[in-house]
Design an enzyme around this catalytic site. Structure first.
Site, PDB file in Angstrom:
ATOM      1  N   LYS A 170       5.664  -1.472   1.953  1.00 34.34           N
ATOM      2  CA  LYS A 170       4.996  -1.619   3.247  1.00 34.34           C
ATOM      3  C   LYS A 170       4.832  -3.088   3.603  1.00 34.34           C
ATOM      4  CE  LYS A 170       0.640  -0.255   5.474  1.00 34.34           C
ATOM      5  NZ  LYS A 170      -0.774   0.042   5.170  1.00 34.34           N
ATOM      6  N   GLU A 219       0.814  -1.223   0.000  1.00 36.75           N
ATOM      7  CA  GLU A 219       0.000   0.000   0.000  1.00 36.75           C
ATOM      8  C   GLU A 219       0.849   1.275   0.000  1.00 36.75           C
ATOM      9  OE1 GLU A 219      -2.398  -0.913   3.435  1.00 36.75           O
ATOM     10  OE2 GLU A 219      -4.059  -1.637   2.200  1.00 36.75           O
TER      11      GLU A 219
END
Lengths: 784, 784
Positions: free
Chosen positions: B614, B501
């Site tokens: 991430k 993300e």
């Protein structure tokens, strides 16, 4: 795309709601479902105040109330699911301020409310020549009472704090009583308030017979606006002597008057209102000043005020009118655009700027976007004294510190500046992560405006004075924003949104990369120039900016030399971004018209991954830097991108129109001109209810002057390359260029350039230089 | 990245706030600044109810009150600047429900509030073996009065509507009066309410001596929750006979009791509470049922309830415990993870699912994400009866209609389904355009879960029964979501957000493209299988789905054959997305640790265009489809991506740990294991105050069972390939596989597999098949 398809989507019907008239916008017949749109279109303003065409009497139908005071805004909390570092803290919005037009009317104790009456006739007319809004109607109330109302109002272009209303009511068929209550209402809200808050607190009020005054204070930032009114009520031309009832409620002041009337009687109210804010006056003198101006307005009277206002408009038109012979639809449109521009921004107050909707609605309202530099500046450069355009570019110079802060918040350093995409005071305050956040391209337009200003005005000193500091700071931003791609071994710019807002977070937007490299070049060239010509200034700027001339310029040169630009060899075009050619190639011509505008019919997911372009992107770059590209390159790119451009941004068709002219496609240029010029009048994008597209109106002017007229400034000279649409008999416009004012009159067979200035002039037409002595004209044959 | 750098960021200090204990979480000393974090960590729950470790007595310090009832949610208005087509209409959130733990205490008329006392000692202890929260403290009030309090509480795993509290207070140094007021408070709010609204309306209440009851109704959706309490108060072991004062206010009911006490006296309150909702009972019987359950709880008594609760926990542990010898830090961590998983979801209610934060906080709370299929499902497949995992996958089958609706809102057609990224009832209801909107990859994990379920349970009939319909609808989505790139002449997937993300709206996310093509293949394979094996079912499904077998499958085959996958020949890796190699190559090792976590230090602009990841993205795909890739390919990709992975998603380190095991890097796997296992206990990402990362806890279990243990299901067989971290003496875990239950005990020198089931078993270890008779074990030497 073939021409038939193009016409299908580019030429909607002329809006049947409004009549064609060369100087007026006219609505005949009552159209409650389109009332919001008409309220936008018939807006009046004077650069300091703006007023949507709301009714004076109460109206329970659909309406967007809007009374705006320039520069008075509210930092509303942003609305975002989960805030992230670098998002703006607030969303600034133009404030709907006290309703100063209100006149509450009752007839035999029944409200006069057009939503609850039979409306026997209705007419709204905006006289653009005079800046006067007239509304007239005949209404029949539930009891059968018929009245004829004529209301006229304007916001004085001379006394920019003053508005005046003449509200006249004729009794058609009854004897009875009429209640007339002029009032001021501060209990207003913004329809687009993010959390449904009201933004005004009442700070003070006073109401007495014939006069009332109320001061509002914004809940944040402590703006104070004092609104005062004074009025006189006449019956059959004689002042009504009966004492009114004084009304004083929270956030509401006024007078309640009653008149016994009979058939044929005429009751008239002259209401004068003044709005002053702490932007211009210390809070402690606000009320006193409002009283003073109210007295002056009252003494001058409606007709006196109107006469001076009319004269001021005449002067505006003398400078900025464009006359088109043989095409009333086009004529009305261009005048509407010029009129609204002049209503929105007069350039007298250097703290103000031009909001995309001016003061005609809430959305984007009042905030400054890149529109100012990219579209509005050239209009003011050509049609107003140089200090106006200078104020516009100084606005950004004054906000340089804030632009450096904005960049710092995003992780940039060492004096890099990122100007905001949306701002009231230099701080970024947009409200839409998924479009606006990565639109760093605005920095390019802001740099370009410095060149544009200097080349048009000849004000070379501006660079050393202010421009160079801005250029250095923007260049630093670009230098930090690019990175070397290990794959391409070139500088790339990742994760941006270009002018085409139907893509988001793309890599190597050609426009942005191009404008970035151009900024670096122009900055280096400007540093060299200032170093040579004003070494003292140069030293000062280097010191102030802490510029490491050797290291930074070395880096900048390397970027200019090794910037990556996406191109398609196959199509011979620049590519909007890295992934553009992977998109589905469906064109606008293949699109079912019922799906337009896309943003109202397609999901955001579908729009983002489609090829459809909201507004000129590569073409915007070709427009700015046209001199670098040959005509074939422009044509190829124009033809390539026009296939997918849906022009759902108001800022799009004007650029396409200018480029269509540049490559000689006059028919297409004309189509696109109509689209830009009548965007609001014909409501192409189904959104005029929200307000007018003020900044794109400057683009309309450009579509004539730079498009059809082919005006360019090159090497210190003004050039024209006029063309004329086949259905026009002629068109003419005036242009200021440095010390000269000239009129350009283009006919089908010849061009006439008149030098209206007290100095001689040289002008290039079709590549040939013509001297024009002061006060003289030159004719150029164009009949081949 | 070299190992030193890696260790620097991967091995934080063990959190000094909590002691290491193999079965308990222990906080010693009062740490008000970390109270929210402790409230999360010491949360209790039983699958139907969840309760943060808030204090029973009033507390004016920092605290996030949280009492949650599974399945009861609120459709809060989304918060977005400008809404666009396809955005969710609402954001569902777990509701903070009536506070049932509250006991208001005064001592000589002064509030007992730890934020306003001298806290002489403080201890919080969560006994995971028993599911019991104990808190004890000695406090001195402003008047010098000292009291010693011990509170114990639990949410019964047997009676899932019931909670019990034993609150005991000893008078240390004074004579005087103590006020004790057990209450229920419905006047609660969600801290993350988007518009600061309260969501509960009081529908009904009743308060009498010793008992009170209140029913709340949600402002939308009409959920009713009835909360009742009943208590007994003892002084030195004898019931207090004095009549309490009955309190009945809006949204608040309770009793006020007073006790005259002397030095050494002990006052004890046993409070029983029951929560029932209209999810399980008609509204008209709620109150009656609550009364009934209260009476039963009261009659059973605290110790009786605790005894049966303890027994239920013992049964859970018997099935799901993992025992680690020689590493208490790791042992505590894995038990904490397993404990929280069992507290959150028991699988008894097919309407429920697993929220990323379970019932330990508000953010993401209670909603279903792809986490369920990607991380949680395998835990329940191995540690619980098959119907539990079946309930989890049926949940999506039941929501197929809504998934088709979701896709339709985005412009898809003909039965294409896009499952929501965030949901309570099948409707998409996320709150974060800039991350979640384009995370269509969830469709892949949901398809993959069908395979995962079938291969683990052997429930081949599930395909025809339910799975195939889901697969067809998801395949249709992928088939419409790709387009042929005119440039590449391949199918591409544009504008997606992968599992990572920290990128948004990228093109050709390798993971998404891979899972899409895999779905198409698996769907076609499954269609073939069902056609062959259950022709009647096949006909029914074809008809119900209106499947055009020839045309659709032809298209799907073409996509599988011609899908585009970004790769780097140079690095020998799959590329996360088209632009990955253009990003700045700075690695995690080169990152200043003070800038971590990035999401708290970097702007969103900077994060998006950086290479930092991430959470596992390409590696997530290699994890799912490991059988397709050789060990070198996995190693190259693992080493390549680990350089840039910051693991700021809780779902990341477990996948990396499993792959590190798969390529034989046991030291790295162990580091990453600790990171995933102690993510919340050591608060790596500085956010445990918001709640626990429940779904990633299943990943921790996977890191041992599939990572160290090397468990795989291939060709209908269960395989192990065990490794053991050097500092561990041994570890053991149980696994259900089809009809078998086995225990795997891995020592440094040998592996022991015990067949605990009444059927014989075949198991593959290190590639060799071992038969294990029922009730027998097999030992495999591992001492080479």
């Amino acid at each position: 795309m073939n021409v038939i398809q193009s016409l299908k989507y580019l030429t909607p019907m002329v809006n049947p709601n409004y009549k064609i008239d060369e100087w007026k916008i006219i609505e005949e017949g009552f159209l409650p479902e389109d009332n919001r749109a008409s309220e936008s279109l018939f807006s009046i303003g004077n650069g300091k105040l703006g007023q949507r065409a709301n009714f004076e009497e109460q109206y329970s139908g659909d309406s967007l109330q809007g009374s705006y005071v320039a520069g008075v805004y509210y930092p509303d909390k942003t609305r975002v699911g989960w805030w992230k570092n670098g998002y703006p803290e607030y969303f600034a919005k133009v404030l709907n301020a006290a309703n100063w037009i209100g006149i509450y009317i009752t007839i035999n104790d029944r409200e006069l409310d057009l939503a609850g009456c039979r409306v026997l006739s209705f007419r709204r007319e905006l006289d653009m020549k005079e800046g006067l809004l007239t509304r007239s109607f005949v209404a029949e109330l539930a009891g059968g009472e018929q009245v004829e109302v004529v209301s006229r109002r304007f916001l004085s272009l001379v006394r920019t704090h003053t508005g005046a209303i003449h509200y006249s009511l004729r009794v058609l068929n009854f004897d009875g009583e009429i209640g007339i209550s002029p009032y001021l209402d501060l209990d207003v809200r913004n329809e687009d308030a993010n959390y449904n808050e009201k933004f005004w607190i009442e700070a003070w009020q006073e109401a007495k017979e014939g006069e009332a005054c109320i001061t509002g204070k914004t809940k944040k930032l402590d703006f104070h606006v004092c609104t005062g009114m004074k009025y006189v009520l006449l019956k059959n031309g004689v002042p009504v002597s009966e004492n009114p009832k004084v009304i004083s409620e929270l956030k509401f002041v006024g007078n309640e008057c009653n008149c016994v009337v009979g058939r044929g009687d005429k009751v008239e109210l002259y209401k004068y209102a003044v709005n002053l804010s702490t932007l211009d006056h210390p809070v402690e003198t606000l009320v006193e000043k409002v009283h003073l101006h109210l007295e002056e307005a009252f003494d001058t009277g409606f007709e006196g005020l109107l006469a001076e206002h009319r004269k001021a408009w005449q002067a505006k038109w003398d400078e900025s009118d464009i006359v088109i012979e043989g095409d009333p639809v086009a004529q009305q449109a261009i005048r509407f655009n010029i009129f609204q521009l002049n209503q929105t921004y007069t350039g007298e107050d250097e703290r103000l700027n031009i909001g995309p909707k001016g003061f005609t609605g809430e959305k984007y309202g009042g905030s400054t976007y890149w529109d100012t530099e990219a579209f509005a500046l050239p209009f003011y450069l050509s049609t107003a004294p140089p200090r106006i355009a200078r104020n516009l570019i100084l606005y950004r110079y004054k906000q340089l510190g804030k632009a450096i802060e904005n960049a710092t918040k995003l992780g940039f350093r060492d004096g890099a500046a990122l100007y905001p995409m949306v701002t009231m005071n230099g701080e970024e305050c947009h409200n839409e992560w998924e479009i606006t956040f990565e639109e760093i391209h605005r920095n390019g337009a802001i740099a370009f405006a410095i060149l544009n200003y200097i080349r048009h005005t000849g004000d070379e000193a501006y660079l050393a004075e202010a421009g160079l500091e801005v250029l250095v700071a923007i260049s630093r931003f670009w230098a930090q924003r690019v990175n070397i791609s290990p794959r391409l071994k070139k500088y790339v710019m990742l994760g941006v949104t270009g002018p085409n807002e139907y893509e988001n977070n793309v890599n190597n937007n050609w426009y942005t990369n191009t404008m970035a490299a151009w900024t670096l070049e122009y900055t280096m060239e400007s540093l060299g120039k200032v170093k040579r010509e004003s070494p003292t200034d140069f030293e000062r700027i280097v010191k102030k900016s802490a510029l490491d001339e050797e290291a930074e310029l070395k880096h900048w040169k390397d970027i200019v030399k090794n910037m990556y630009y996406p191109v398609s060899e196959e199509h011979g075009v620049f590519l909007q971004q890295d992934g553009f050619l992977d998109k589905d190639p469906m064109t606008v011509g293949e699109l079912d018209p019922v799906q337009r505008p896309l943003n109202q019919h397609w999901s955001w997911d579908r729009i983002l991954r489609s090829r459809f372009i909201k507004q000129a992107d590569v073409l915007q770059g070709l427009y700015f830097l046209e001199h670098r590209y040959d005509r074939d390159t422009i044509r190829r790119n124009y033809e390539f991108y026009e296939q997918w451009t849906v022009h759902e941004s108001s800022l799009s068709p004007c650029i396409h129109s200018i480029l269509a002219s540049a490559i000689g496609d006059i028919d297409k240029a004309y189509e696109l001109y109509l689209r830009t010029a009548r965007l609001d009048l014909d409501d192409y994008n189904r959104e005029v209810d929200e307000g007018l597209h003020i900044t794109s109106m400057a683009g309309t002017w450009l579509a004539i002057v730079e498009g059809f007229g082919g005006m360019r400034i090159r090497d210190g000279m003004i050039h024209f390359n006029p063309m004329i649409p086949s259905r026009w008999k002629s068109y003419s416009f005036k242009v200021r260029f440095r010390d000269n004012l000239m009129n350009i009159h283009v006919r089908q067979d010849r061009i006439e350039i008149s030098n209206l200035s007290p100095a001689d002039l040289q002008v290039t037409v079709y590549g040939k230089v013509y001297p024009v002595e002061k006060g003289k004209k030159v004719q150029i044959d164009n009949s081949k």
